[in-house]
Design an enzyme around this catalytic site. Sequence first.
Site, PDB file in Angstrom:
ATOM      1  CB  SER A 149      -5.799  29.534  19.281  1.00 20.75           C
ATOM      2  OG  SER A 149      -5.887  30.401  18.180  1.00 20.75           O
ATOM      3  CE1 TYR A 162      -6.523  25.138  16.207  1.00 21.43           C
ATOM      4  CE2 TYR A 162      -7.059  27.471  16.167  1.00 21.43           C
ATOM      5  CZ  TYR A 162      -6.161  26.452  16.436  1.00 21.43           C
ATOM      6  OH  TYR A 162      -4.916  26.746  16.932  1.00 21.43           O
ATOM      7  CE  LYS A 166      -5.798  25.139  19.915  1.00 18.84           C
ATOM      8  NZ  LYS A 166      -4.910  24.216  20.664  1.00 18.84           N
TER       9      LYS A 166
END
Length: 273
Positions: A149, A162, A166
Amino acid sequence: MPFSLEGKTALVTGAGRGIGRAIAQKLSEYGAAVMVNDLDAGPAGETAETLAKGAACAGDVTDSAFPQTLVSATIEKFGSLDIVVNNAGYTWDSVIQKTTDEQYQAMLNIHLMAPFRILRAASEWIRETAKKEAAAGHRTMRKVVNITSIAGTDGGAGQAGYSSGKAGVIGLTKTLAKEWGRYNVNVNAVGFGLIETRLIQPMTAGQDTSIDMQGRKVKIGVQPAMLEWAKTACPLGRTGTPEEAASAVLFFCSPLSDYVTGEVLICGGGLHF
Ligand SMILES: NC(=O)c1ccc[n+]([C@@H]2O[C@H](COP(=O)([O-])OP(=O)(O)OC[C@H]3O[C@@H](n4cnc5c(N)ncnc54)[C@H](O)[C@@H]3O)[C@@H](O)[C@H]2O)c1
């Protein structure tokens, strides 16, 4: 079609909905047999039913024993494993002072540990098969695509866990590209900007946007103001569709990328955080 995936077997995690579902359908459209994984058996089965050659293996990729089960089931069902797309994921956001150890660890488990365990589980079959092919004078390119991402490449405010997961999966991607080049495996990552799935649904007041994740209630979605900002900041002026996201992944699953490895392709309409 400039290429065909006829005769190839793909494994796509988190393919019961959203981008994973679009990836499974895109690979199937190009001729691949696809093993559809999702935590939720209903959506996994529904995706598999839309595919010409599809099967479902529902289960939690963060369960330490499940990745081996999933890889073995794929090889048993279709006789090979040529494409692995590590797509399963979700967000569990908050500013760092409100982020618990459990929350941070859950993000590392789904975005980093699960792809690691799946690829480790696949390594024996991939290495042994590549050695046999080399001995017979053949070279078959295989494909790994890890989903990341712009939160991983740029950092996303409110997304310590997160973003770390990622970003970590990019390290795994680049390392395996080096370890598996000799086995003719292209290992790449695709990072998304804002793609229209339940993960970016607007968090409007009074509306419950939470999902059940392994018995925990996790709030997903993004603030409406953030969605508006993203559309303005994005050179293409809009969010992307799951089909557009799947097209970027298709490139790395196809012979068009046979001489590309260890790279990160951002599919986000030009948006960066
Ligand atoms: N939508 C976006 O804007 C966006 C942006 C950047 C990256 N991504 C990434 O793309 C991937 C797909 O996300 P999406 O937007 O399609 O979300 P989604 O919620 O629509 O689909 C994700 C799927 O993964 C499954 N899943 C979650 N945890 C799992 C587990 N432990 N085991 C098996 N399956 C599991 C879910 O059940 C769901 O069906 C994720 O890795 C996500 O982080 C999405």
